[in-house]
Motif scaffolding. Structure first.
Motif, PDB file in Angstrom:
ATOM      1  N   TYR B  35      35.694  37.255  47.929  1.00 29.55           N
ATOM      2  CA  TYR B  35      36.273  38.563  48.150  1.00 29.55           C
ATOM      3  C   TYR B  35      35.313  39.683  47.764  1.00 29.55           C
ATOM      4  O   TYR B  35      35.315  40.735  48.373  1.00 29.55           O
ATOM      5  CB  TYR B  35      37.568  38.700  47.343  1.00 29.55           C
ATOM      6  CG  TYR B  35      38.590  37.661  47.701  1.00 29.55           C
ATOM      7  CD1 TYR B  35      39.263  37.711  48.910  1.00 29.55           C
ATOM      8  CD2 TYR B  35      38.878  36.615  46.838  1.00 29.55           C
ATOM      9  CE1 TYR B  35      40.193  36.752  49.259  1.00 29.55           C
ATOM     10  CE2 TYR B  35      39.820  35.646  47.172  1.00 29.55           C
ATOM     11  CZ  TYR B  35      40.465  35.726  48.374  1.00 29.55           C
ATOM     12  OH  TYR B  35      41.389  34.774  48.721  1.00 29.55           O
ATOM     13  N   LEU B  36      34.540  39.421  46.703  1.00 31.53           N
ATOM     14  CA  LEU B  36      33.632  40.456  46.205  1.00 31.53           C
ATOM     15  C   LEU B  36      32.303  39.835  45.795  1.00 31.53           C
ATOM     16  O   LEU B  36      32.276  38.768  45.166  1.00 31.53           O
ATOM     17  CB  LEU B  36      34.239  41.160  44.984  1.00 31.53           C
ATOM     18  CG  LEU B  36      35.518  41.985  45.182  1.00 31.53           C
ATOM     19  CD1 LEU B  36      36.087  42.377  43.824  1.00 31.53           C
ATOM     20  CD2 LEU B  36      35.237  43.216  46.031  1.00 31.53           C
ATOM     21  N   SER B  37      31.220  40.511  46.122  1.00 34.41           N
ATOM     22  CA  SER B  37      29.923  40.137  45.564  1.00 34.41           C
ATOM     23  C   SER B  37      29.821  40.751  44.166  1.00 34.41           C
ATOM     24  O   SER B  37      30.687  41.552  43.759  1.00 34.41           O
ATOM     25  CB  SER B  37      28.802  40.668  46.456  1.00 34.41           C
ATOM     26  OG  SER B  37      28.812  42.094  46.423  1.00 34.41           O
ATOM     27  N   GLN B  40      29.563  44.486  44.517  1.00 35.76           N
ATOM     28  CA  GLN B  40      30.849  45.086  44.906  1.00 35.76           C
ATOM     29  C   GLN B  40      31.823  45.118  43.722  1.00 35.76           C
ATOM     30  O   GLN B  40      32.517  46.110  43.495  1.00 35.76           O
ATOM     31  CB  GLN B  40      31.456  44.295  46.066  1.00 35.76           C
ATOM     32  CG  GLN B  40      30.734  44.501  47.386  1.00 35.76           C
ATOM     33  CD  GLN B  40      31.197  43.512  48.444  1.00 35.76           C
ATOM     34  OE1 GLN B  40      31.575  42.378  48.137  1.00 35.76           O
ATOM     35  NE2 GLN B  40      31.157  43.952  49.696  1.00 35.76           N
ATOM     36  N   ALA B  41      31.859  44.030  42.973  1.00 32.59           N
ATOM     37  CA  ALA B  41      32.761  43.981  41.820  1.00 32.59           C
ATOM     38  C   ALA B  41      32.370  45.022  40.777  1.00 32.59           C
ATOM     39  O   ALA B  41      33.226  45.655  40.148  1.00 32.59           O
ATOM     40  CB  ALA B  41      32.744  42.571  41.208  1.00 32.59           C
ATOM     41  N   ILE B 106      36.970  29.206  39.845  1.00 33.95           N
ATOM     42  CA  ILE B 106      37.410  30.547  40.225  1.00 33.95           C
ATOM     43  C   ILE B 106      36.435  31.514  39.562  1.00 33.95           C
ATOM     44  O   ILE B 106      36.257  31.484  38.344  1.00 33.95           O
ATOM     45  CB  ILE B 106      38.839  30.830  39.708  1.00 33.95           C
ATOM     46  CG1 ILE B 106      39.823  29.797  40.259  1.00 33.95           C
ATOM     47  CG2 ILE B 106      39.266  32.256  40.059  1.00 33.95           C
ATOM     48  CD1 ILE B 106      41.166  29.791  39.533  1.00 33.95           C
ATOM     49  N   THR B 107      35.788  32.341  40.351  1.00 34.92           N
ATOM     50  CA  THR B 107      34.850  33.317  39.809  1.00 34.92           C
ATOM     51  C   THR B 107      35.547  34.664  39.711  1.00 34.92           C
ATOM     52  O   THR B 107      36.190  35.096  40.666  1.00 34.92           O
ATOM     53  CB  THR B 107      33.610  33.447  40.713  1.00 34.92           C
ATOM     54  OG1 THR B 107      33.066  32.139  40.929  1.00 34.92           O
ATOM     55  CG2 THR B 107      32.559  34.331  40.065  1.00 34.92           C
ATOM     56  N   TYR B 108      35.432  35.282  38.560  1.00 36.04           N
ATOM     57  CA  TYR B 108      36.076  36.579  38.380  1.00 36.04           C
ATOM     58  C   TYR B 108      35.185  37.479  37.532  1.00 36.04           C
ATOM     59  O   TYR B 108      34.299  37.003  36.817  1.00 36.04           O
ATOM     60  CB  TYR B 108      37.458  36.431  37.741  1.00 36.04           C
ATOM     61  CG  TYR B 108      37.439  35.962  36.314  1.00 36.04           C
ATOM     62  CD1 TYR B 108      37.196  34.630  36.003  1.00 36.04           C
ATOM     63  CD2 TYR B 108      37.650  36.849  35.262  1.00 36.04           C
ATOM     64  CE1 TYR B 108      37.160  34.200  34.681  1.00 36.04           C
ATOM     65  CE2 TYR B 108      37.619  36.429  33.945  1.00 36.04           C
ATOM     66  CZ  TYR B 108      37.376  35.099  33.668  1.00 36.04           C
ATOM     67  OH  TYR B 108      37.334  34.677  32.366  1.00 36.04           O
ATOM     68  N   ALA B 109      35.418  38.757  37.657  1.00 31.97           N
ATOM     69  CA  ALA B 109      34.661  39.747  36.883  1.00 31.97           C
ATOM     70  C   ALA B 109      35.624  40.469  35.953  1.00 31.97           C
ATOM     71  O   ALA B 109      36.759  40.769  36.330  1.00 31.97           O
ATOM     72  CB  ALA B 109      33.995  40.743  37.816  1.00 31.97           C
ATOM     73  N   THR B 110      35.149  40.720  34.748  1.00 33.99           N
ATOM     74  CA  THR B 110      35.969  41.439  33.770  1.00 33.99           C
ATOM     75  C   THR B 110      35.205  42.669  33.284  1.00 33.99           C
ATOM     76  O   THR B 110      34.012  42.585  32.995  1.00 33.99           O
ATOM     77  CB  THR B 110      36.293  40.531  32.569  1.00 33.99           C
ATOM     78  OG1 THR B 110      37.045  39.418  33.032  1.00 33.99           O
ATOM     79  CG2 THR B 110      37.104  41.277  31.514  1.00 33.99           C
ATOM     80  N   ILE B 121      40.168  43.523  35.866  1.00 32.43           N
ATOM     81  CA  ILE B 121      39.736  42.181  36.261  1.00 32.43           C
ATOM     82  C   ILE B 121      39.758  42.111  37.782  1.00 32.43           C
ATOM     83  O   ILE B 121      40.695  42.607  38.409  1.00 32.43           O
ATOM     84  CB  ILE B 121      40.668  41.097  35.684  1.00 32.43           C
ATOM     85  CG1 ILE B 121      40.496  40.994  34.172  1.00 32.43           C
ATOM     86  CG2 ILE B 121      40.412  39.741  36.319  1.00 32.43           C
ATOM     87  CD1 ILE B 121      41.479  40.050  33.540  1.00 32.43           C
ATOM     88  N   GLU B 122      38.736  41.513  38.346  1.00 30.56           N
ATOM     89  CA  GLU B 122      38.705  41.297  39.792  1.00 30.56           C
ATOM     90  C   GLU B 122      38.382  39.830  40.080  1.00 30.56           C
ATOM     91  O   GLU B 122      37.425  39.285  39.516  1.00 30.56           O
ATOM     92  CB  GLU B 122      37.640  42.184  40.457  1.00 30.56           C
ATOM     93  CG  GLU B 122      37.977  43.666  40.456  1.00 30.56           C
ATOM     94  CD  GLU B 122      39.163  44.006  41.349  1.00 30.56           C
ATOM     95  OE1 GLU B 122      39.389  43.278  42.331  1.00 30.56           O
ATOM     96  OE2 GLU B 122      39.856  45.014  41.060  1.00 30.56           O
ATOM     97  N   ILE B 123      39.175  39.213  40.926  1.00 30.04           N
ATOM     98  CA  ILE B 123      38.877  37.847  41.365  1.00 30.04           C
ATOM     99  C   ILE B 123      37.826  37.941  42.463  1.00 30.04           C
ATOM    100  O   ILE B 123      38.055  38.576  43.501  1.00 30.04           O
ATOM    101  CB  ILE B 123      40.145  37.144  41.899  1.00 30.04           C
ATOM    102  CG1 ILE B 123      41.267  37.155  40.853  1.00 30.04           C
ATOM    103  CG2 ILE B 123      39.798  35.717  42.339  1.00 30.04           C
ATOM    104  CD1 ILE B 123      40.967  36.413  39.580  1.00 30.04           C
TER     105      ILE B 123
END
Lengths: 303, 190
Positions: B35-37, B40-41, B106-110, B121-123
């Motif tokens: 969904y996001l690079s 982008q995140a 699952i990769t996510y950004a915090t 938080i973005e998945i």
């Protein structure tokens, strides 16, 4: 209602056991299978639809040439987050030669038939990711018209009550699964017109009870791929002889799980077994209803 | 061994796939739902900010410290962290993390603000059959303002989503671990 006192002992022994194993396993229920026979307790989410194709190849009874393939096409739907229902079409391919067993394999045969239907439900009391350990129960009702051992005509109605446990370790990388299943069966063989009169093939109604216990571990060793090992203990009881047979199978499995597709390949070998034996059987394992090995392949697709 | 070295995964996976390819001829190919690079995140969580890499390499003792505080195992020796700046002013931390899903990571950004509170938080990618509800904003919003590990409790302060339980649990545990990392190694690194 069947009165076992009317049944000659040998006929009862040989005939009642035929009725078990009409599904791919007495533990059968749907869901993504990490292992070959041991099922999980994680319920299918609400609204989820999955289609499964299952094969179980059974081979080698110690004598003669025996190959059988059970196949099932199954659809499962998540009614709620804890409750799922399934329907399956069942079929068998049996090829046997050089081996006659009274009451079980009355003549040489080669036959493929789509022959049965199975309805199942599963309810999860506890889910493994939320409650630390998952606990579910299942109920399956199955009707089949072909005997999976001989390929002969036989009407069988069986009901199986199952219990599934599932525990995650290492955030879900390692999964422990355990099952218990209790199956009751009512079955009636159909007459065989050309049968050798010296071979027993009883055609009266029979009932039996089977117990199955299974447990195994599955370890995800890399993204999408898991390896596992499991054991399956089964035994069967009937009125006159008590414990009629028992067997312990064990073996490895490999599982692939992706976004829309999963597959599991497993190999089980009979480690030990007992109970009834056929005349001239070359080993002490149980080889009348069981074989030396089972190779299972399951394919699942969600949509 | 399960590790973040995806090139190693790919080699293993390719070997396994070659061996079992005939089994999967009927398969629909699994594909990454990204969904996001990273860039982008970063812009979603710190709009207009600039970033400076501050990757941490953790030794065994430090990973044990993280586990002691968060009660979650630190799988990775390296944690990808960036400092976020707005016009040269430090405004917080941007952290990329991975947690186990049913089949894949699952990769996510915090984003943590300068005080160490969860800002968002973005998945970034999600490849599982079920459970993508963790992407929904209301669920992710439950983490906002959390600063202390003990305030992040799955199925308590962070609610579960039925049908996405494993993903919810592991993302929640991941955030707990990131808060522990902040407490141990980032507070003094500003």
């Amino acid at each position: 209602m069947l009165n076992h006192n009317y049944l000659p002992r040998k006929i009862t022994c040989t005939s009642l056991t035929l009725a078990l194993l009409m599904g791919l396993s007495p533990l059968a229920n749907a869901g993504e299978s990490l292992l070959g026979v041991t099922k999980g307790a994680e319920p299918l989410p609400k609204g989820a639809k999955e289609l499964y194709q299952k094969f179980n190849c059974r081979a080698d009874k110690g004598s003669g040439d025996y190959h059988a393939l059970d196949f099932a096409t199954e659809f499962e739907y998540g009614i709620s987050h804890r409750f799922a229902a399934s329907i399956a079409l069942l079929g068998h391919h049996v090829k046997t030669s050089g081996l006659i067993i009274d009451g079980y394999i009355p003549e040489e045969n080669q036959r493929t038939a789509l022959s049965g239907i199975e309805l199942g439900v599963q309810y999860a009391f506890l889910t493994p990711a939320l409650d630390d350990i998952g606990l579910a129960t299942s109920f399956n009702l199955e009707y089949d018209t072909v005997d999976k051992h001989s390929g002969q005509n036989k009407d069988t109605l069986s009901a199986t009550l199952g219990l599934q446990l599932q525990k995650y370790f290492l955030d879900g990388q390692l999964v422990w699964l355990a099952n218990a299943g209790l199956e009751t069966t009512h079955a009636t063989r159909q007459p065989i017109a050309s049968l050798d009169p010296t071979v027993e093939w009883p055609t009266f109604a029979e009932m039996e009870i089977g117990l199955a216990l299974a447990s195994g571990l599955s370890y995800r060793y890399t993204t999408n791929w898991s390896v596992g090992f499991e054991g399956l203990y089964e035994e069967e009881y009937e009125t006159e002889v008590g414990q009629e047979r028992w067997s312990l199978f064990a073996g490895p499995s490999i599982h692939y799980g992706g976004k829309t597709f999963w597959s599991t390949l497993s190999y089980l070998t009979q480690v030990n077994g007992g109970g009834e034996r056929y005349d001239g059987q070359p080993s002490n394992k149980h080889l009348i209803e069981k074989t030396h090995s089972e190779l299972r392949l399951m394919l699942g697709y969600n949509f | 061994m399960f590790s973040p070295n995806f090139s190693k995964y790919n080699r293993h996976a390719n070997a396994s796939l070659a061996l079992l390819a005939p089994l999967f001829v009927l398969s629909a190919p699994a594909y990454a739902e990204q969904y996001l690079s990273v860039a982008q995140a970063q812009q979603v969580l710190f709009t207009g900010a600039s970033f400076e890499a501050h990757f941490l390499t953790l030794n065994e003792q430090q990973r044990e410290q993280i586990k002691a505080i968060s009660n979650v195992r630190q799988r990775w020796a390296e944690q990808q962290i960036w400092k976020a700046f707005e016009q040269d002013k430090f405004v917080g931390w941007f952290i990329i993390d991975k947690v186990i899903g049913k089949h894949e990571f699952i990769t996510y950004a915090t984003a943590l603000n300068a005080d160490g509170q969860v800002q968002g938080i973005e998945i970034m990618d999600y490849r599982e059959s079920y459970g993508s509800e963790v992407r929904l904003a209301p669920w992710r919003a439950q983490f906002h303002g959390k600063q202390k590990v003990q305030n992040v409790k799955f199925n308590d302060t962070i609610s579960n989503i039925s049908g996405a339980t494993l993903s919810c649990r592991n993302v929640t545990n991941g955030v707990k671990r990131l808060l522990a990392i902040h407490q141990l190694f980032l507070v003094t690194a500003v």
